[in-house]
Design an enzyme around this catalytic site. Structure first.
Site, PDB file in Angstrom:
ATOM      1  N   ARG A 168      -2.264   3.302  -5.614  1.00 35.94           N
ATOM      2  CA  ARG A 168      -2.097   3.903  -6.936  1.00 35.94           C
ATOM      3  C   ARG A 168      -3.258   3.511  -7.839  1.00 35.94           C
ATOM      4  O   ARG A 168      -3.708   2.365  -7.835  1.00 35.94           O
ATOM      5  CB  ARG A 168      -0.778   3.439  -7.548  1.00 35.94           C
ATOM      6  CG  ARG A 168      -0.529   3.983  -8.943  1.00 35.94           C
ATOM      7  CD  ARG A 168       0.912   3.815  -9.360  1.00 35.94           C
ATOM      8  NE  ARG A 168       1.310   2.439  -9.558  1.00 35.94           N
ATOM      9  CZ  ARG A 168       2.568   2.050  -9.793  1.00 35.94           C
ATOM     10  NH1 ARG A 168       3.536   2.959  -9.818  1.00 35.94           N
ATOM     11  NH2 ARG A 168       2.869   0.797  -9.987  1.00 35.94           N
ATOM     12  N   ASP A 240      10.255  -2.132 -17.728  1.00 34.40           N
ATOM     13  CA  ASP A 240       9.223  -2.531 -16.763  1.00 34.40           C
ATOM     14  C   ASP A 240       8.564  -1.318 -16.119  1.00 34.40           C
ATOM     15  O   ASP A 240       7.563  -1.464 -15.413  1.00 34.40           O
ATOM     16  CB  ASP A 240       9.811  -3.451 -15.679  1.00 34.40           C
ATOM     17  CG  ASP A 240      10.970  -2.823 -14.940  1.00 34.40           C
ATOM     18  OD1 ASP A 240      11.987  -2.550 -15.599  1.00 34.40           O
ATOM     19  OD2 ASP A 240      10.871  -2.601 -13.727  1.00 34.40           O
ATOM     20  N   ASP A 250       5.478   4.747 -12.029  1.00 34.14           N
ATOM     21  CA  ASP A 250       6.638   4.417 -11.193  1.00 34.14           C
ATOM     22  C   ASP A 250       7.520   5.624 -10.918  1.00 34.14           C
ATOM     23  O   ASP A 250       8.584   5.803 -11.496  1.00 34.14           O
ATOM     24  CB  ASP A 250       7.447   3.265 -11.805  1.00 34.14           C
ATOM     25  CG  ASP A 250       6.706   1.946 -11.681  1.00 34.14           C
ATOM     26  OD1 ASP A 250       6.043   1.736 -10.650  1.00 34.14           O
ATOM     27  OD2 ASP A 250       6.767   1.120 -12.614  1.00 34.14           O
TER      28      ASP A 250
END
Length: 469
Positions: A168, A240, A250
């Site tokens: 990523r 988070d 995410d």
């Protein structure tokens, strides 16, 4: 030519309490499944012609020269519940190049793994690769996919699954939870260091902590409005999973809606709809309130800080609403928002809700004059269409061009992603490659990809999506 990544690694220069130095864990038989060569070139990465070498590096089996691998510390509120220490439990930041992080996901255990195996199975790797690159093509701030590698090893979830590693790229991996970890430890010095680092990296025009908070709020307000404009549901908006940079990060149980439903939930772990589609604007405000709380110790007058920070957070819904109105107005061909336009938008959405109309296809059909085919209540739609047509007569720009440039023909539909993952598990990457080719130009005439615009049949419908952990 050997692979060369021109690392700089500024995060590794921060105090060591921000992270744990951690090398990725090698895998048995890495195989390169996908590599984003244009992205690599934009990052200054060279020597990318050897697939075997790329597989070694982007599986974590070989650490490239100049990398300083580490796992980042953060905390977070997960579905509103406080967790004091999370951190990268299955990810390793190799380093930075040209201002962007390069991170391996699924690269083995770290000190933050909390009894997890530190691995990912191949499905979430390919899902994130496809969806993050689709979001980029849609013009939505996002992390990017550089590589996907199969590991030649199984991971164990409900049953053995083929393992994978995702590489990523992000402008950083600093999260609201990064600030929360330091705040929970009463580490004021660490908070000050992190704020200065984040300002230098992301918001260099911010001259104070207050301006930094305002900048993050502004970026998040626009990001969430953009999600809403394409029917995207993140699925797990924990603090988070909320990046300070204003990028989507995410992609776990994420999904794009087919039939429009404001309270649509796909995530298997979101049992009470906290992160439903229509709840996302409110949740990002809640997340920004948590960030604001962590910044109060940095201010000389705590009471005054609470008041000024609260004013910024309380104004955020207005920012989100203004962005949403602007974006949805463009979806119906309006470039100048006027009185009554929001009602026009809301009435269309109410019709779509009532009929379960396909979100993407309904808006895409507007400039072609075929949106009525998406709506069951044709009489009510015809009345709306007359009002809309009258409003378009006063629009100074070309409404057709505005709608075609705003409403994608193609999104990564859930059933197509599941088909792609199923094929990849059997060794067939052709559906993945076709999806990637189609989604690279989502606003174009779909032509040979027209089948990918079809909503799922009842037997194809995906009711739940899952995290990769």
């Amino acid at each position: 030519m050997s692979l060369n990544i021109p690392f700089q690694n500024t995060y590794a220069r921060l105090p060591d309490r921000f992270f744990a130095k951690q090398a990725p864990t090698p895998v048995r038989a890495p195989k390169l499944l996908a590599f984003n060569a244009p992205l690599a070139a934009s990052l200054g990465i060279t020597g990318t012609d050897d697939d075997a070498q790329l597989a070694q590096v982007f599986s974590g089996s070989a650490v490239p020269d100049g990398a300083e691998p580490l796992a980042q510390l953060y905390s977070g509120h997960q579905f509103g519940n406080w967790n004091p220490q999370l951190g990268d439990g299955r990810a390793v930041l190799l380093g930075e190049t040209n201002g962007y992080d390069i991170q391996l996901k699924g690269s083995g255990t770290t000190p933050y793994s909390r009894r997890g195996d530190g691995r990912s199975w191949l499905g979430p790797v390919l899902r994130e690769y496809v969806v993050s690159e689709a979001m980029h093509a849609l013009g939505i701030p996002t992390t990017r996919a550089l590589a996907a590698v199969s590991t030649g090893e199984d991971v164990f979830r409900e049953r053995p699954m083929p393992g994978g590693v995702m590489t990523r790229v992000a402008s950083s991996h600093i999260r609201v939870g990064t600030f929360q970890a330091l705040y929970a430890r009463k580490d004021v010095e660490g908070l000050e260091t992190l704020v200065n680092f984040a300002i230098n990296r992301h918001y260099p025009d911010a001259q104070s902590v207050t301006e930094f908070l305002a900048s993050v709020i502004a970026a998040q307000a626009e990001l969430i409005a953009r999600w809403m404009s394409v029917g995207f549901i993140h699925g797990v908006m924990n603090t988070d999973n909320c990046a300070i940079s204003g990028e989507t990060i995410d992609y776990g149980p994420c999904a794009f809606m087919d039939a429009y439903n404001p309270m649509q939930v796909f995530s298997s772990i979101d049992r009470h709809g906290r992160y439903a589609y229509d709840n996302q604007p409110g949740i990002i405000v809640w997340n920004m309130a948590q960030l604001a709380t962590t910044l109060v110790p940095l201010m000389p007058d705590g009471e005054a800080a609470v008041q000024s920070f609260s004013a910024l957070v309380h104004d955020m819904p207005n920012q989100i609403a203004a962005h949403q109105t602007r974006l949805f107005a463009a979806k119906i061909g309006l470039t100048e928002v006027r009185q009554g336009d929001q009602t026009l938008i809301d009435d269309l959405l109410d019709l779509m809700t009532k009929d379960g109309a396909d979100f993407t296809n309904t808006f895409r059909a507007l400039p072609a004059g075929s949106a009525m085919d998406q709506i069951a209540d044709r009489d009510t739609f015809a009345a709306w269409e007359r009002r809309w047509s009258d409003r378009l007569q006063t629009e100074p720009q070309n409404p057709q061009a505005t709608m075609r440039a705003t409403n994608p023909a193609l999104i990564p539909r859930n059933h197509r992603i599941e088909e792609m993952i199923g094929a990849a598990i059997e060794g067939d990457m052709a559906p993945f490659e076709r999806l990637m080719a189609a989604l690279a130009t989502p606003f174009s005439d779909p032509a040979e990809f027209s089948d990918l615009t079809r909503p799922p049949l009842e037997t194809e419908r995906v009711h739940q999506t899952f995290c990769g952990t």
